[in-house]
Design a protein around this motif. Structure first.
Motif, PDB file in Angstrom:
ATOM      1  N   TYR A 102       0.789  -1.189   0.210  1.00 44.61           N
ATOM      2  CA  TYR A 102      -0.241   0.196  -0.044  1.00 44.61           C
ATOM      3  C   TYR A 102       0.985   1.223  -0.001  1.00 44.61           C
ATOM      4  O   TYR A 102       0.710   2.301  -0.803  1.00 44.61           O
ATOM      5  CB  TYR A 102      -0.855  -0.285   1.119  1.00 44.61           C
ATOM      6  N   HIS A 103       1.412   1.322   0.598  1.00 43.95           N
ATOM      7  CA  HIS A 103       2.714   2.311   0.943  1.00 43.95           C
ATOM      8  C   HIS A 103       3.578   2.431  -0.029  1.00 43.95           C
ATOM      9  O   HIS A 103       2.951   3.770  -0.772  1.00 43.95           O
ATOM     10  CB  HIS A 103       3.918   2.186   2.207  1.00 43.95           C
ATOM     11  N   LYS A 104       3.784   1.282  -0.894  1.00 44.82           N
ATOM     12  CA  LYS A 104       4.523   1.508  -2.406  1.00 44.82           C
ATOM     13  C   LYS A 104       3.791   2.545  -3.332  1.00 44.82           C
ATOM     14  O   LYS A 104       4.538   3.420  -4.477  1.00 44.82           O
ATOM     15  CB  LYS A 104       5.382   0.226  -2.777  1.00 44.82           C
ATOM     16  N   LEU A 105       2.433   1.394  -3.349  1.00 44.92           N
ATOM     17  CA  LEU A 105       1.398   1.789  -4.534  1.00 44.92           C
ATOM     18  C   LEU A 105       1.691   3.585  -4.323  1.00 44.92           C
ATOM     19  O   LEU A 105       1.486   4.085  -4.948  1.00 44.92           O
ATOM     20  CB  LEU A 105       0.638   1.151  -4.085  1.00 44.92           C
ATOM     21  N   MET A 106       0.813   3.926  -3.069  1.00 45.75           N
ATOM     22  CA  MET A 106       0.853   5.468  -2.612  1.00 45.75           C
ATOM     23  C   MET A 106       1.942   6.059  -3.182  1.00 45.75           C
ATOM     24  O   MET A 106       1.593   7.500  -3.648  1.00 45.75           O
ATOM     25  CB  MET A 106       0.560   5.878  -1.445  1.00 45.75           C
ATOM     26  N   GLY A 107       2.899   5.887  -3.384  1.00 47.88           N
ATOM     27  CA  GLY A 107       3.960   6.659  -3.725  1.00 47.88           C
ATOM     28  C   GLY A 107       4.378   6.291  -5.043  1.00 47.88           C
ATOM     29  O   GLY A 107       5.243   7.232  -5.509  1.00 47.88           O
ATOM     30  N   LEU A 108       3.492   5.574  -5.741  1.00 47.45           N
ATOM     31  CA  LEU A 108       3.867   5.512  -7.767  1.00 47.45           C
ATOM     32  C   LEU A 108       3.881   6.814  -8.593  1.00 47.45           C
ATOM     33  O   LEU A 108       2.659   7.628  -7.806  1.00 47.45           O
ATOM     34  CB  LEU A 108       2.896   4.138  -7.918  1.00 47.45           C
ATOM     35  N   PRO A 109       3.942   6.728  -9.392  1.00 51.39           N
ATOM     36  CA  PRO A 109       3.539   8.512 -10.214  1.00 51.39           C
ATOM     37  C   PRO A 109       2.327   8.407 -11.222  1.00 51.39           C
ATOM     38  O   PRO A 109       1.405   6.715 -10.972  1.00 51.39           O
ATOM     39  CB  PRO A 109       4.498   8.012 -11.471  1.00 51.39           C
ATOM     40  N   MET A 110       2.082   9.493 -10.841  1.00 51.76           N
ATOM     41  CA  MET A 110       0.828   9.268 -11.501  1.00 51.76           C
ATOM     42  C   MET A 110       0.195   8.428 -13.153  1.00 51.76           C
ATOM     43  O   MET A 110      -0.448   7.975 -12.620  1.00 51.76           O
ATOM     44  CB  MET A 110       0.098  11.023 -11.701  1.00 51.76           C
ATOM     45  N   LYS A 111       1.059   8.237 -13.818  1.00 55.22           N
ATOM     46  CA  LYS A 111       1.149   7.180 -14.792  1.00 55.22           C
ATOM     47  C   LYS A 111       0.806   6.646 -14.607  1.00 55.22           C
ATOM     48  O   LYS A 111      -0.273   5.417 -15.267  1.00 55.22           O
ATOM     49  CB  LYS A 111       2.639   7.743 -15.415  1.00 55.22           C
ATOM     50  N   ALA A 112       1.115   5.756 -13.555  1.00 55.26           N
ATOM     51  CA  ALA A 112       0.783   4.794 -12.442  1.00 55.26           C
ATOM     52  C   ALA A 112      -0.843   4.061 -12.231  1.00 55.26           C
ATOM     53  O   ALA A 112      -1.355   3.076 -13.144  1.00 55.26           O
ATOM     54  CB  ALA A 112       1.191   3.898 -11.519  1.00 55.26           C
ATOM     55  N   PHE A 113      -1.386   5.346 -12.319  1.00 53.88           N
ATOM     56  CA  PHE A 113      -2.712   5.085 -11.862  1.00 53.88           C
ATOM     57  C   PHE A 113      -3.838   5.174 -12.626  1.00 53.88           C
ATOM     58  O   PHE A 113      -4.476   5.198 -13.079  1.00 53.88           O
ATOM     59  CB  PHE A 113      -2.957   6.129 -10.932  1.00 53.88           C
ATOM     60  N   ASP A 114      -3.111   6.517 -13.892  1.00 53.34           N
ATOM     61  CA  ASP A 114      -3.611   6.508 -15.240  1.00 53.34           C
ATOM     62  C   ASP A 114      -4.002   4.714 -16.418  1.00 53.34           C
ATOM     63  O   ASP A 114      -4.433   4.639 -16.487  1.00 53.34           O
ATOM     64  CB  ASP A 114      -2.836   7.491 -16.122  1.00 53.34           C
ATOM     65  N   ASP A 115      -2.811   4.505 -15.997  1.00 52.12           N
ATOM     66  CA  ASP A 115      -2.837   2.918 -16.486  1.00 52.12           C
ATOM     67  C   ASP A 115      -3.371   2.136 -15.948  1.00 52.12           C
ATOM     68  O   ASP A 115      -3.171   0.975 -16.480  1.00 52.12           O
ATOM     69  CB  ASP A 115      -1.298   3.202 -17.083  1.00 52.12           C
ATOM     70  N   THR A 116      -3.375   1.626 -14.771  1.00 58.08           N
ATOM     71  CA  THR A 116      -3.517   0.913 -14.003  1.00 58.08           C
ATOM     72  C   THR A 116      -5.338   1.278 -13.179  1.00 58.08           C
ATOM     73  O   THR A 116      -5.478   2.142 -12.688  1.00 58.08           O
ATOM     74  CB  THR A 116      -2.932   0.678 -12.236  1.00 58.08           C
ATOM     75  N   PRO A 117      -6.171  -0.056 -13.812  1.00 54.64           N
ATOM     76  CA  PRO A 117      -7.842   0.613 -13.370  1.00 54.64           C
ATOM     77  C   PRO A 117      -8.075   0.258 -11.031  1.00 54.64           C
ATOM     78  O   PRO A 117      -7.323  -0.646 -11.100  1.00 54.64           O
ATOM     79  CB  PRO A 117      -8.722  -0.755 -13.574  1.00 54.64           C
TER      80      PRO A 117
END
Ligand SMILES: Nc1ncnc2c1ncn2[C@@H]1O[C@H](COP(=O)(O)OP(=O)(O)O)[C@@H](O)[C@H]1O
Ligand SMILES: [Mg+2]
Length: 569
Positions: A102-117
C-alpha cells in the motif's frame, strides 16, 4: 521473467519477510521436524507393543499403552503450538506485505494510476499478499516435511534393500517430469485468472462509482452482460486449472500404484527366488516405500501452490518495477517561502505522439494573482499537474523558490501547494474530519472562520448534524456548488504558500462566484495564486493573464483577451 529467476526472486523477496520473524519461524520449523520424528517413531513403538503381546508380557503391554497416551499428548501439543505459530506468522507476513505494498502504491507516479484501473490495484492488494503469506508459511512447511520424509525414507530403504530401492526410485523421474510440465500449464492459467480477477474488481469498482451514469444512460443491461462475461471466463479458467491439478495428481497416483506393483513383483523375486530379502524386512520395506510414494504425491500436490506463489510475487513486483519510484520519493525537505514559480523550456506529453507543451517559459511572481485561460483541452490542468510534480516534464525544468522541484521532497510540495481541483474529492467522513485532514492543528474557530470565508459555514450549520455531518462517498451528498466551496475551505485551511484553483467557480451561481473571486484576490496579497477560469470577470483582478493554447503559453493583456474571448465563453 523465466521460471528460474521467477522462483529465485520469489525466494529472495519472501526471505526478507521471514527474517523479520526469524525466531518464530525457526521455532515453527523445529516443531515441524519434531512432529515428523514423532510420526516416524510411532510404528516402532507399536511394533514393540505387538512383540510384547506375542510374548504375553502384560505389564510391558500396559506400560507401552500408558507411554502411548503420553506420546500422543505430546504430539497433539507439538502440533497445536506449531499451528498457532504458523497462523501467527502467516498473518504477520500478510500484514507486512500488504502494508508495504500500500505504501509503495501510494508513492507510485500518477502515470501508474492513469494506466492501472483502481479495481486491479485493489485485487492485487487483496489477493497476492495473502497467497504469498499462506504459501510461504503453510505450504513451505508441508514441502519441507515431505522432502525430509522423502530423504530419510530413501536412506532407510537403501539400508534395507538396494535393488528394491532402485525399483522404487523409477517413480521419481516420471514425477519430476510431470511436476514441471503440469506446473507450466497451471502457471499460465493462474496468471490468466489473476488478470481476470483484476478485471472483475475493476468492473465492480467502476459500476459502483459510476452508478449514476449507468442508471442515467440506462446501460445496466450492457454492464450486466459484461460482468457475466468476465465471470464466465473466470469460471472456465478455474475449472481448467483444477482439471490440470487433478489430472496431474491422478496420473502420478497411477504411477505410484504401478511402482507398488513393481515392488511386490520384484520383492517376491528377491524373497522367494534369490532369497536376498527376509519376508519381515520385505513388509517393513513395503511400509517405507508407501511412505516414500505418499511424500512424492504430497510434493506433487503442492505444485499448484508454488505456481500461485510465483504468479503472485511476479504481480507484486511488477507494479514496482514498471514505474520509476525514485522520482517521487527523493528530494530535500524545504519550506516553500516566497512562492515564486518558474517554468524553463518545459516540454511535456502524456503520450509522446501528442505533445501538450512545447518549450514553454513562464515566471510567476510571489504574492500575485495569476489567471490562466485558454480553450478546453489546451493544457491548463496539465500546467498545474506539472507544478504539483504529478508528472515529469520530458525536458526543461520547473522551479519553486528558485529550486528545481525534482530536488524538493513530496512533503515540501504537498505542504507548500494547495489545489482546488476541477472535480473535488471528499472522503466518506464528517465535514469536520475532511477539513482537519489537511491541518490537524487547526482550531474549531479557524475552521468556522475559513468556512465563513468560503461561504459554506452558513450552509453547514443548517444541517441537522452541522460539522459532524457525514458527506458520503466522494462527497456525493453535497451539491456541486457546495462541494466546490468546501474544497476552497479545505485548501485555505492548509495555509500553503501557493494556491491553485482549477475552474473554482464553474458550478457556482453569480453571487458565490463573486465571493470566491474576492477571496482569491485577498489571498493573493500573501500567496501565489494561480486560477484557471472561464469566467472573464476575473480578468481585471489579475496581475498577470496567461493564455494557453497549441502547446504554448503566452502572457496577455486583458484587452487583447477580451477580443478573442467571445470564441471560448
Ligand atoms: N492523464 C492524462 N493522460 C493522457 N492524456 C491526458 C491526461 N490528462 C489530460 N490529457 C490530455 O492532455 C491535453 C490537455 O488536457 P488538460 O490539461 O486537462 O486540458 P484543460 O486545458 O482543459 O485543462 C488534452 O488533450 C487531454 O486529452
Ligand atoms: Mg482542465
Amino acid at each position: 521473467m523465466n521460471k528460474i529467476s521467477n522462483f529465485a526472486t520469489a525466494f529472495k523477496k519472501t526471505s526478507k519477510y521471514i527474517k523479520k520473524h526469524q525466531t518464530t519461524y525457526s521455532l515453527n520449523l523445529v516443531l515441524v521436524i519434531v512432529s515428523v520424528i514423532l510420526n516416524l517413531v510411532q510404528p516402532l513403538i507399536w511394533a514393540n507393543t505387538i512383540v510384547s503381546i506375542f510374548k504375553s508380557e502384560f505389564i510391558e503391554v500396559y506400560k507401552y499403552c500408558a507411554f502411548m497416551v503420553g506420546f500422543y499428548f505430546l504430539q497433539a501439543l507439538v502440533n497445536y503450538v506449531q499451528s498457532l505459530l504458523a497462523s501467527h506468522l502467516s498473518e504477520e507476513i500478510t500484514f507486512d506485505l500488504k502494508s508495504e505494498m500500500y505504501h509503495k502504491l501510494m508513492g507510485l507516479p500518477m502515470k501508474a494510476f492513469d494506466d492501472t484501473p483502481a479495481g486491479e490495484l485493489i485485487s492485487r492488494l487483496q489477493y497476492d499478499p495473502e497467497a504469498v503469506a499462506d504459501i510461504v508459511i503453510n505450504k513451505f512447511t508441508l514441502l519441507l516435511v515431505n522432502i525430509l520424509k522423502f530423504l530419510t525414507v530413501i536412506v532407510i530403504m537403501f539400508y534395507l534393500h538396494i535393488e528394491l530401492t532402485l525399483v522404487t526410485l523409477t517413480l521419481v523421474p516420471f514425477s519430476i517430469g510431470l511436476f514441471f510440465f503440469s506446473g507450466k500449464l497451471m502457471r499460465k492459467q493462474m496468471m490468466a485468472i489473476s488478470v481476470l480477477k483484476d478485471k472483475f474488481f475493476s468492473h465492480i469498482q467502476e459500476s459502483f462509482t459510476g452508478i449514476k451514469t449507468i442508471k442515467g444512460l440506462n446501460i445496466q443491461e450492457v454492464r450486466k452482460l459484461e460482468f457475466n462475461n468476465i465471470l464466465n471466463i473466470l469460471k472456465k479458467k478455474s475449472i481448467t486449472t483444477r482439471n490440470y491439478s487433478a489430472l496431474s495428481q491422478n496420473i502420478s497416483q497411477f504411477f505410484m500404484f504401478c511402482t507398488q506393483v513393481a515392488i511386490i513383483l520384484a520383492g517376491s523375486l528377491f524373497v522367494l527366488k534369490y532369497k536376498t530379502l527376509n519376508i519381515a524386512f520385505f513388509l517393513a520395506f513395503n511400509n517405507y516405500s508407501s511412505q516414500f510414494t505418499s511424500s512424492v504425491m504430497e510434493i506433487m500436490g503442492l505444485n499448484s501452490s508454488l505456481q500461485q506463489m510465483a504468479v503472485s510475487i511476479q504481480r507484486i513486483l511488477h507494479l514496482q518495477e514498471n514505474f520509476d519510484l525514485k522520482e517521487e520519493t527523493s528530494g530535500d525537505i524545504h519550506k516553500i517561502l516566497t512562492g515564486r514559480v518558474k517554468f524553463i523550456n518545459v516540454s511535456f506529453a502524456y503520450d509522446i505522439r501528442t505533445p501538450v507543451f512545447k518549450n514553454i517559459n513562464v515566471e510567476i511572481y510571489p504574492n500575485s494573482m495569476n489567471v490562466i485561460i485558454g480553450p478546453s483541452g489546451g493544457g491548463k490542468t496539465t500546467f498545474l499537474n506539472l507544478l504539483l510534480r504529478f508528472y515529469q516534464p520530458s525536458s526543461g525544468l520547473i522551479e519553486i523558490d528558485d529550486i528545481n522541484i525534482d530536488d524538493l521532497s513530496v512533503l515540501t510540495i504537498g505542504e507548500g501547494i494547495s489545489i482546488v481541483a476541477q472535480d473535488s474529492f471528499f472522503f466518506n467522513d464528517t465535514i469536520l474530519n475532511n477539513l482537519l485532514l489537511v491541518n490537524a492543528d487547526a482550531s474549531l474557530e479557524d475552521v468556522y472562520m475559513i468556512c465563513a470565508q468560503a461561504h459554506i459555514h452558513d450552509f453547514i450549520i443548517t444541517l441537522p448534524e452541522g460539522y459532524s455531518t457525514v458527506i458520503g462517498d466522494g462527497g456525493s451528498n453535497l451539491s456541486g456548488g457546495q462541494r466546490q466551496r468546501l474544497a476552497v475551505a479545505r485548501a485555505l485551511l492548509k495555509k500553503s504558500k501557493i494556491l491553485l484553483f482549477d475552474e473554482p467557480t464553474s458550478s457556482l451561481d453569480r453571487e458565490s462566484q463573486q465571493f470566491i473571486n474576492e477571496i482569491m484576490l485577498n489571498l493573493s496579497r500573501e500567496h501565489t495564486v494561480i486560477v484557471i477560469t472561464h469566467n472573464y470577470s476575473n480578468l481585471h483582478n489579475a496581475d498577470h493573464i496567461f493564455y494557453i493554447n497549441n502547446g504554448e503559453i503566452i502572457e496577455s493583456k486583458e484587452d487583447e483577451i477580451n477580443l478573442v474571448n467571445a470564441r471560448y465563453v
